[in-house]
Design a protein around this motif. Structure first.
Motif, mmCIF file in Angstrom:
data_model
loop_
_atom_site.group_PDB
_atom_site.id
_atom_site.type_symbol
_atom_site.label_atom_id
_atom_site.label_comp_id
_atom_site.label_asym_id
_atom_site.label_seq_id
_atom_site.Cartn_x
_atom_site.Cartn_y
_atom_site.Cartn_z
ATOM 1 N N LEU A 265 -23.711 47.632 48.450
ATOM 2 C CA LEU A 265 -22.603 48.394 47.886
ATOM 3 C C LEU A 265 -22.179 47.823 46.538
ATOM 4 N N GLN A 266 -22.212 46.486 46.407
ATOM 5 C CA GLN A 266 -21.882 45.855 45.137
ATOM 6 C C GLN A 266 -22.872 46.256 44.057
ATOM 7 N N ALA A 267 -24.135 46.365 44.440
ATOM 8 C CA ALA A 267 -25.171 46.741 43.478
ATOM 9 C C ALA A 267 -24.921 48.126 42.909
ATOM 10 N N ARG A 268 -24.250 48.996 43.676
ATOM 11 C CA ARG A 268 -23.905 50.344 43.198
ATOM 12 C C ARG A 268 -22.515 50.359 42.570
ATOM 13 N N LYS A 269 -21.958 49.178 42.294
ATOM 14 C CA LYS A 269 -20.633 49.021 41.672
ATOM 15 C C LYS A 269 -19.538 49.690 42.496
ATOM 16 N N GLY A 270 -19.683 49.591 43.812
ATOM 17 C CA GLY A 270 -18.682 50.169 44.696
ATOM 18 C C GLY A 270 -17.333 49.468 44.579
ATOM 19 N N ARG A 271 -16.278 50.222 44.766
ATOM 20 C CA ARG A 271 -14.905 49.689 44.738
ATOM 21 C C ARG A 271 -14.615 49.149 46.137
ATOM 22 N N LEU A 272 -14.961 47.889 46.370
ATOM 23 C CA LEU A 272 -15.005 47.352 47.723
ATOM 24 C C LEU A 272 -13.700 46.712 48.178
ATOM 25 N N ILE A 273 -13.328 47.037 49.402
ATOM 26 C CA ILE A 273 -12.215 46.405 50.110
ATOM 27 C C ILE A 273 -12.820 45.877 51.407
ATOM 28 N N ILE A 274 -12.846 44.565 51.564
ATOM 29 C CA ILE A 274 -13.582 43.956 52.674
ATOM 30 C C ILE A 274 -12.621 43.359 53.694
ATOM 31 N N MET A 275 -12.806 43.755 54.949
ATOM 32 C CA MET A 275 -12.055 43.151 56.045
ATOM 33 C C MET A 275 -12.920 42.056 56.661
ATOM 34 N N CYS A 276 -12.371 40.852 56.732
ATOM 35 C CA CYS A 276 -13.138 39.741 57.288
ATOM 36 C C CYS A 276 -12.193 38.761 57.970
ATOM 37 N N SER A 277 -12.767 37.771 58.644
ATOM 38 C CA SER A 277 -11.966 36.762 59.332
ATOM 39 C C SER A 277 -11.286 35.845 58.324
ATOM 40 N N GLU A 278 -10.142 35.311 58.694
ATOM 41 C CA GLU A 278 -9.394 34.411 57.816
ATOM 42 C C GLU A 278 -10.261 33.228 57.392
ATOM 43 N N GLY A 279 -10.255 32.935 56.079
ATOM 44 C CA GLY A 279 -11.007 31.808 55.561
ATOM 45 C C GLY A 279 -12.479 32.077 55.323
ATOM 46 N N ASP A 280 -12.911 33.320 55.504
ATOM 47 C CA ASP A 280 -14.338 33.635 55.407
ATOM 48 C C ASP A 280 -14.677 34.417 54.143
#
Length: 335
Positions: A265-280
């Motif tokens: 998704l980054q390679a397509r310059k996507g406007r990314l909002i990422i949900m991940c575990s705390e500290g990760d």
């Protein structure tokens, strides 16, 4: 904001459900354990909640689990055999398509189990046995507390069935601390409001998830769609290359519940909002070009209960900022 209380009530009730004849389940355990397959049948949020529980129920029971949208099952008169267990999920216990599907399954002679939030509902009365999830009254049309309670109702029950001791103990330990984790993730409210402000003029939103969190993506998108009146799609991350990736550019916001598709998704310059575990965050997106939603980490099968809450908060704030009624979405009614 009542999710911690509904989770706590359900967990206290889980001991009753499993140790006594709660909802008549105990009398039918032998039949359930010898089922050729388990079929979950529901609509909307109830369907998504069952979808979240499916992987763990398959793991713990060793029985294949299939999913059916009630209206589609009826349209095609899908096969249900007498050696199957049909599980009907409905917050109100009065969903028309789900009740029609129940009548269809009863005529065939399958064991019918009900999961509902409403004591004395038609679903509770007509199924052979079942579970009342005790989530409390859902005032608005869009269900939230019930969704959060459905998942670990099934998890709490099946974790005491066919399962390794280590896995059962890990799930039990995490279940006991779940209300506290839910309270913790609710502190993201202001952060979700800020995110909603940044998305207020957006026309579409994609949410990607996989594994346990495919259902999270589906339910999060449904909430944004039904209350914020904004086009949103929940998608299986593994299917991204088969069409959805064509939509991604720098203008389309994409929420990713941390999976291996982030680099693509980054390679397509996507406007990314990422949900991940705390500290990760550094492990998930090292170049810090993404916006993050950090949530407490729990056992993988319980993570959807935590991960859906920020998306529910986002849907709420988008709805308010857009001037819509959170409790009475346009064109929708309680079913």
């Amino acid at each position: 904001m009542k999710s911690p209380q509904s989770v706590d009530v359900l967990l206290r009730a889980a001991g009753i459900i499993c140790s006594r004849d709660g909802g008549g389940l105990k009398a039918h355990l032998k039949t359930i354990r010898h089922s050729r397959r388990i079929i979950f049948i529901g609509c909307g949020t109830s369907y998504n909640a069952a979808l979240a529980a499916r992987p763990l129920i398959e793991e713990l029971s060793g029985i294949p689990v299939t999913m059916e949208i009630a209206s589609d099952l009826l349209d095609r008169q899908g096969p249900i055999y007498r050696d199957a267990t049909a599980v009907f999920v409905s917050q109100s216990g009065e969903t028309a398509d789900t009740l029609l599907a129940l009548e269809y399954a009863l005529k065939i002679g399958a064991l019918c189990v009900g999961i509902t939030n409403t004591v004395g509902s038609t679903l509770a009365r007509k199924t052979h046995c079942g579970v009342h999830i005790n989530a409390g009254c859902e005032i608005g049309v869009a269900s939230t507390k019930s969704n959060n309670s459905y998942d670990h109702d099934g998890i709490g029950y099946w974790s005491q069935q066919k399962s390794s001791q280590t896995r059962s103990e890990a799930i039990a330990k995490n279940l006991s601390g779940l209300p506290g984790k839910v309270s913790e993730v609710l502190k993201l409210d202001n952060e979700m409001r800020d995110l909603a402000v940044s998305l207020i003029d957006t026309q579409s939103l994609l949410i990607f998830g996989r594994g346990y969190n495919y259902a999270t993506a589906m339910e999060g998108a449904l909430k944004v769609k039904e209350v914020a009146l904004m086009h949103s799609e929940g998608l299986l991350a593994g299917e991204m290359k088969h069409g959805p990736l064509a939509l991604v550019d720098e203008t389309l916001p994409v929420i990713v519940i941390a999976t291996r598709v982030i680099q693509q998704l980054q390679a397509r310059k996507g406007r990314l909002i990422i949900m991940c575990s705390e500290g990760d965050t550094s492990n998930v997106c090292p170049n810090e070009s993404c916006r993050f939603i950090e949530v407490p980490q729990v056992e993988d099968c319980l993570q959807p209960v935590i991960n859906i809450i920020p998306l529910q908060l986002l849907a709420y704030h988008l709805t308010v900022l857009r001037g819509h009624d959170v409790d009475q979405p346009r064109n929708l009614a309680k079913v």
